[in-house]
Design a protein around this motif. Sequence first.
Motif, mmCIF file in Angstrom:
data_model
loop_
_atom_site.group_PDB
_atom_site.id
_atom_site.type_symbol
_atom_site.label_atom_id
_atom_site.label_comp_id
_atom_site.label_asym_id
_atom_site.label_seq_id
_atom_site.Cartn_x
_atom_site.Cartn_y
_atom_site.Cartn_z
ATOM 1 N N SER A 72 14.764 29.241 39.912
ATOM 2 C CA SER A 72 14.338 28.029 39.204
ATOM 3 C C SER A 72 13.498 27.200 40.172
ATOM 4 N N ILE A 112 13.073 24.347 45.428
ATOM 5 C CA ILE A 112 13.079 23.026 46.080
ATOM 6 C C ILE A 112 14.252 22.922 47.061
ATOM 7 N N TYR A 122 10.328 14.051 40.728
ATOM 8 C CA TYR A 122 11.229 14.625 39.719
ATOM 9 C C TYR A 122 12.660 14.264 40.136
ATOM 10 N N GLU A 162 4.715 14.708 45.525
ATOM 11 C CA GLU A 162 4.365 15.129 44.168
ATOM 12 C C GLU A 162 3.093 14.377 43.836
ATOM 13 N N ASN A 222 6.126 12.715 38.766
ATOM 14 C CA ASN A 222 6.844 12.873 37.503
ATOM 15 C C ASN A 222 7.866 11.757 37.377
ATOM 16 N N ASP A 233 5.039 19.527 45.838
ATOM 17 C CA ASP A 233 5.430 20.087 44.547
ATOM 18 C C ASP A 233 4.183 20.079 43.672
ATOM 19 N N THR A 260 3.741 21.443 40.703
ATOM 20 C CA THR A 260 4.052 21.833 39.320
ATOM 21 C C THR A 260 3.104 21.185 38.317
ATOM 22 N N PHE A 261 2.862 19.866 38.475
ATOM 23 C CA PHE A 261 2.066 19.143 37.472
ATOM 24 C C PHE A 261 0.604 19.579 37.490
ATOM 25 N N SER A 298 7.806 24.579 39.979
ATOM 26 C CA SER A 298 8.658 24.966 38.868
ATOM 27 C C SER A 298 7.774 25.875 38.019
ATOM 28 N N THR A 316 8.691 27.524 35.673
ATOM 29 C CA THR A 316 9.133 27.236 34.303
ATOM 30 C C THR A 316 8.051 26.565 33.461
ATOM 31 N N LYS A 317 7.227 25.736 34.114
ATOM 32 C CA LYS A 317 6.321 24.843 33.381
ATOM 33 C C LYS A 317 4.998 25.556 33.057
ATOM 34 N N LEU A 327 12.160 29.446 36.225
ATOM 35 C CA LEU A 327 11.801 30.187 37.445
ATOM 36 C C LEU A 327 11.128 29.239 38.433
ATOM 37 N N LEU A 338 8.087 20.419 30.192
ATOM 38 C CA LEU A 338 6.642 20.217 30.081
ATOM 39 C C LEU A 338 5.935 21.532 30.393
#
Length: 389
Positions: free
Chosen positions: A80, A85, A105, A153, A157, A182, A184-185, A204, A206-207, A217, A336
């Motif tokens: 994840s 992280i 986050y 970040e 977030n 991070d 992710t965004f 992440s 996942t996003k 993931l 997201l």
Amino acid sequence: MSDLSHLHPDTTAVTAGRPPRTEQTPVNAPVVLSSTYYSTGVPEAGDLVYARAGTETWLPLEQALAALERAELPALAFASGMGAISAALDLVPAGGEVVIPRHSYHASLVAARHLAERSGVTVTEVDIAETEQVTAALTSSAQRGHAPVLWVESPTNPMLEVADLPVLAEATHAAGGLVIADNTFATPLGQRPLELGADVVVHSVTKYLAGHSDVVLGAVLTNDSSLHQHLHTRRSIGGAIAGPWEAWLALRGMRTLSLRVQRAQQNAAALAAHLSGHPHVVAVGYPGLPDHPQHQRAADQMNGFGSILTLRPLGGVAGADALTRAVQLWLPATSLGGVESLLERRRRLAAEAPTVPEDLLRLSVGIEDADDLIADLDRALAVAAEYAR
Ligand SMILES: Cc1ncc(COP(=O)(O)O)c(C=O)c1O
């Protein structure tokens, strides 16, 4: 890994991590379901022995992600984003210091605070957009004899603050420290933190990378082989490893990353323009809007402005909650980066930072038709506005 750096990232997303072009090999890497491997004698570094330590099923995803982030070493897939992280935060030594955005986050902040409780780590929360505030925190840490870890970040977030990554990376390195970003965004198509000076990147997956809200993931990347080794060991020992199906699904999703990101960003820009000055809207936040406080920085540093928006509807908290029940196309759900548009009032989660306004909705804009998204939101905003009367 073959060098894909001459290719456009849109091509890399489609091409990287495929099996070698030999007769009758599949064009997609297979899923291998085996917890262990035939193995005799003393294993050498990189040998496949046991699937918690390494399996070929991760490699295509890890190579593709490294190609997208232009990392020199393969990514390390985790179970994840938080698995990734937690491993990255493990780079902070006991008694060390972390400087972290107050609007990270929320689970990343909780993980950093746990380090403080358990390992005597000093955690300094900053407004990551305020470069002087961050560099002052880094300098004080160095003066106390520490090599600070800067957690970044950008955009944050959920408040969408944009950090000046190159300047902060330089300041962190001057203080003897390490930058962990991070990404992710923004996704690697929106910005490549390793090229902007970060030492470690976490995702992440996942996003946006997986992109279909059907996989959890994470991943970590670095160009530094000793950090890579440390993170690899953390993964094997911590055991937060990616399942084979999840790794395969994430790479399948990544093949369309570019199309999804482009469409979602177009939709986000259309929505941001529509919502600015809307009679039922108190405030809208989007780095692509000229009135966003770090609009110019985002324009200079990023390729596109992402597809997350913040929205404060007329009608306060009750209005915002009513809006989440009134939408018929938007999905009221956390998370997201999927193809479907999601929205959520963030402060409904007890762990969200108290400095996030109570009535703030985070919108993850998907790839539906922009007019349909706007029409659905307009209807729900009218319902929310009733609470302002
Ligand atoms: C920016 C960011 N980083 C990390 C995470 C954690 O990722 P995961 O849910 O895959 O553990 C999230 C989850 O929402 C996130 O938004």
